[in-house]
Design an enzyme around this catalytic site. Sequence first.
Site, mmCIF file in Angstrom:
data_model
loop_
_atom_site.group_PDB
_atom_site.id
_atom_site.type_symbol
_atom_site.label_atom_id
_atom_site.label_comp_id
_atom_site.label_asym_id
_atom_site.label_seq_id
_atom_site.Cartn_x
_atom_site.Cartn_y
_atom_site.Cartn_z
ATOM 1 N N LYS A 58 18.643 -8.500 43.614
ATOM 2 C CA LYS A 58 18.548 -8.804 42.280
ATOM 3 C C LYS A 58 17.540 -10.082 42.127
ATOM 4 O O LYS A 58 17.907 -11.072 42.794
ATOM 5 C CB LYS A 58 19.907 -9.103 41.742
ATOM 6 C CG LYS A 58 20.879 -7.826 42.063
ATOM 7 C CD LYS A 58 22.148 -7.896 41.495
ATOM 8 C CE LYS A 58 23.118 -6.877 42.013
ATOM 9 N NZ LYS A 58 23.790 -7.448 43.192
ATOM 10 N N TYR A 113 23.108 -14.856 45.607
ATOM 11 C CA TYR A 113 24.407 -14.823 46.462
ATOM 12 C C TYR A 113 23.833 -15.726 47.911
ATOM 13 O O TYR A 113 24.770 -16.099 48.708
ATOM 14 C CB TYR A 113 24.634 -13.282 47.237
ATOM 15 C CG TYR A 113 24.938 -12.284 46.339
ATOM 16 C CD1 TYR A 113 25.329 -12.754 44.836
ATOM 17 C CD2 TYR A 113 24.882 -11.048 46.478
ATOM 18 C CE1 TYR A 113 25.824 -11.818 44.060
ATOM 19 C CE2 TYR A 113 25.552 -10.230 45.627
ATOM 20 C CZ TYR A 113 25.712 -10.597 44.295
ATOM 21 O OH TYR A 113 25.959 -9.473 43.359
ATOM 22 N N ASP A 159 24.126 -3.675 48.831
ATOM 23 C CA ASP A 159 23.888 -4.485 47.456
ATOM 24 C C ASP A 159 23.665 -5.906 47.783
ATOM 25 O O ASP A 159 24.866 -6.499 48.126
ATOM 26 C CB ASP A 159 24.938 -4.076 46.428
ATOM 27 C CG ASP A 159 24.493 -4.797 45.201
ATOM 28 O OD1 ASP A 159 23.797 -4.310 44.539
ATOM 29 O OD2 ASP A 159 25.404 -5.688 44.783
HETATM 30 N N1 LIG Z 1 25.559 -7.514 39.356
HETATM 31 C C1 LIG Z 1 26.412 -8.378 39.245
HETATM 32 O O1 LIG Z 1 26.469 -9.348 38.378
HETATM 33 C C2 LIG Z 1 27.515 -8.300 40.113
HETATM 34 C C3 LIG Z 1 28.698 -9.425 40.078
HETATM 35 C C4 LIG Z 1 29.748 -9.133 40.828
HETATM 36 C C5 LIG Z 1 29.633 -8.381 42.059
HETATM 37 N N2 LIG Z 1 28.494 -7.534 42.359
HETATM 38 C C6 LIG Z 1 28.293 -6.802 43.557
HETATM 39 O O2 LIG Z 1 29.664 -6.114 43.560
HETATM 40 C C7 LIG Z 1 29.985 -6.429 44.933
HETATM 41 C C8 LIG Z 1 31.641 -6.129 44.680
HETATM 42 O O3 LIG Z 1 32.194 -6.888 43.958
HETATM 43 P P1 LIG Z 1 33.049 -8.242 44.224
HETATM 44 O O4 LIG Z 1 32.710 -8.673 45.502
HETATM 45 O O5 LIG Z 1 32.940 -9.340 43.219
HETATM 46 O O6 LIG Z 1 34.648 -7.635 43.825
HETATM 47 P P2 LIG Z 1 35.570 -6.477 44.824
HETATM 48 O O7 LIG Z 1 34.745 -5.634 45.715
HETATM 49 O O8 LIG Z 1 36.093 -5.916 43.558
HETATM 50 O O9 LIG Z 1 36.483 -7.123 45.478
HETATM 51 C C9 LIG Z 1 36.206 -8.024 46.579
HETATM 52 C C10 LIG Z 1 37.532 -8.585 47.305
HETATM 53 O O10 LIG Z 1 38.387 -7.547 47.507
HETATM 54 C C11 LIG Z 1 38.909 -7.651 48.792
HETATM 55 N N3 LIG Z 1 39.036 -6.266 49.281
HETATM 56 C C12 LIG Z 1 38.144 -5.605 49.592
HETATM 57 N N4 LIG Z 1 38.498 -4.403 49.866
HETATM 58 C C13 LIG Z 1 39.749 -4.311 50.043
HETATM 59 C C14 LIG Z 1 40.769 -3.485 50.182
HETATM 60 N N5 LIG Z 1 40.560 -2.080 50.696
HETATM 61 N N6 LIG Z 1 42.206 -3.812 50.112
HETATM 62 C C15 LIG Z 1 42.541 -4.973 49.607
HETATM 63 N N7 LIG Z 1 41.527 -5.987 49.343
HETATM 64 C C16 LIG Z 1 40.184 -5.556 49.491
HETATM 65 C C17 LIG Z 1 38.037 -8.465 49.598
HETATM 66 O O11 LIG Z 1 38.551 -9.259 50.614
HETATM 67 P P3 LIG Z 1 37.801 -9.448 52.066
HETATM 68 O O12 LIG Z 1 36.099 -9.448 52.032
HETATM 69 O O13 LIG Z 1 38.506 -10.628 52.530
HETATM 70 O O14 LIG Z 1 38.265 -8.087 52.819
HETATM 71 C C18 LIG Z 1 37.300 -9.345 48.472
HETATM 72 O O15 LIG Z 1 38.337 -10.640 48.230
HETATM 73 C C19 LIG Z 1 29.656 -7.722 45.236
HETATM 74 O O16 LIG Z 1 29.907 -8.033 46.488
HETATM 75 C C20 LIG Z 1 28.169 -7.705 44.767
HETATM 76 O O17 LIG Z 1 27.711 -7.078 45.900
HETATM 77 C C21 LIG Z 1 27.508 -7.642 41.590
#
Ligand SMILES: NC(=O)c1ccc[n+]([C@@H]2O[C@H](COP(=O)([O-])OP(=O)(O)OC[C@H]3O[C@@H](n4cnc5c(N)ncnc54)[C@H](OP(=O)(O)O)[C@@H]3O)[C@@H](O)[C@H]2O)c1
Length: 319
Positions: free
Chosen positions: A83, A54, A49
């Site tokens: 996106k 980004y 994704d």
């Molecule tokens: N469409 C949109 O508007 C939108 C908005 C936000 C996000 N997204 C997509 O969704 C993805 C995920 O969302 P997000 O990156 O905001 O947040 P998330 O996946 O909810 O959280 C990511 C955070 O959690 C940590 N983490 C990951 N796996 C873990 C585990 N097993 N245990 C403990 N901590 C863990 C990561 O740290 P480390 O990386 O340091 O391990 C990172 O700091 C994004 O990367 C993006 O691709 C889309």
Amino acid sequence: MSVSKTVTLPGGAKIPSVGCGTWTVWEAPPGAVCEAVKAAIAEGYRHIDCAWAYANEHEVGEGIEAKIKDGTVARGDLFVTTKLWDTAHRRGAVTEQLKKALVNLKLDYLDLYLIHWPTSLKEGDENFPQDENGKHIFAFHDLLDTWKGMEDAVDAGLAKNIGISNFNSQQVQRVIDGARIKPCNIQIEVNPFFSNVKLIDFCRERGLTVTAYAPFGNPNRPWKKSDDPLLFEQPILKEIAAAKGKTPAQVCLRFLLQRGLAIVPKSVTPSRIKENFQLFDFELSEAEMKQLFSLNRDFRVYEQDITIDHPEYPFKIPF
Ligand SMILES: NC(=O)c1ccc[n+]([C@@H]2O[C@H](COP(=O)([O-])OP(=O)(O)OC[C@H]3O[C@@H](n4cnc5c(N)ncnc54)[C@H](OP(=O)(O)O)[C@@H]3O)[C@@H](O)[C@H]2O)c1
């Protein structure tokens, strides 16, 4: 309850239900995303994704290219989403930005292209254009005009599937009503603190599949306030995780999979990339699902304050 490893789009294509998130803007040094994508593909992830905004599609592209070159995967094994950013909402700008994204990603087509947000910003090279007072400069494009640009991308063979992200129910309906090619997927925030049930039901009743972003409510977000609730510290989550011999993160992800959602957890940590993919060897009971639903507090972490005054800002109605 068993869960499928794929989510089937209305046209028949399948999204691998566990994807690799790549939004790492504030925490990953250069090269980290490329390494994370390579580690994810080696681990078995087949869904990546991405997003123009980004500003790391080129690194994702390097990671994909490396894993195709070393024979781990072929292009056709992967499902790659990116996106369209807010600065390219003019119909003609949609494919212009997509072509640049494909160069970044070193691909000649996308599996899924999404409109990232319904709000538009001034077109140009700046992703976050601001005036002299630091206020973001809006643009005003009819959502259906942008959607026609998305349909052009399908017609041109640049995107196999098209969808939306962060649209509210009224915006979803407007696109459906005016579309020649209906949106097949919506990507929205969903995690145990933000169950988003009404919007998910609304979209599914209209034939859209749903991808959950921020499945952990991004615990390390820099804008976290000192009194924000901590998802991984919730006793219910910890107890269920301990009973299953799993981590709270894995329970969050399994909860979303059992709701039939595709998920895109992000990690640049190899052990977590592995952990976040090991979700198919345990099940949550109906009672446990109910307990996890009870954690909902309609707590959204992605509010996109910069466009709060834009007429298409999506979060001013209940869903
Ligand atoms: N469409 C949109 O508007 C939108 C908005 C936000 C996000 N997204 C997509 O969704 C993805 C995920 O969302 P997000 O990156 O905001 O947040 P998330 O996946 O909810 O959280 C990511 C955070 O959690 C940590 N983490 C990951 N796996 C873990 C585990 N097993 N245990 C403990 N901590 C863990 C990561 O740290 P480390 O990386 O340091 O391990 C990172 O700091 C994004 O990367 C993006 O691709 C889309």
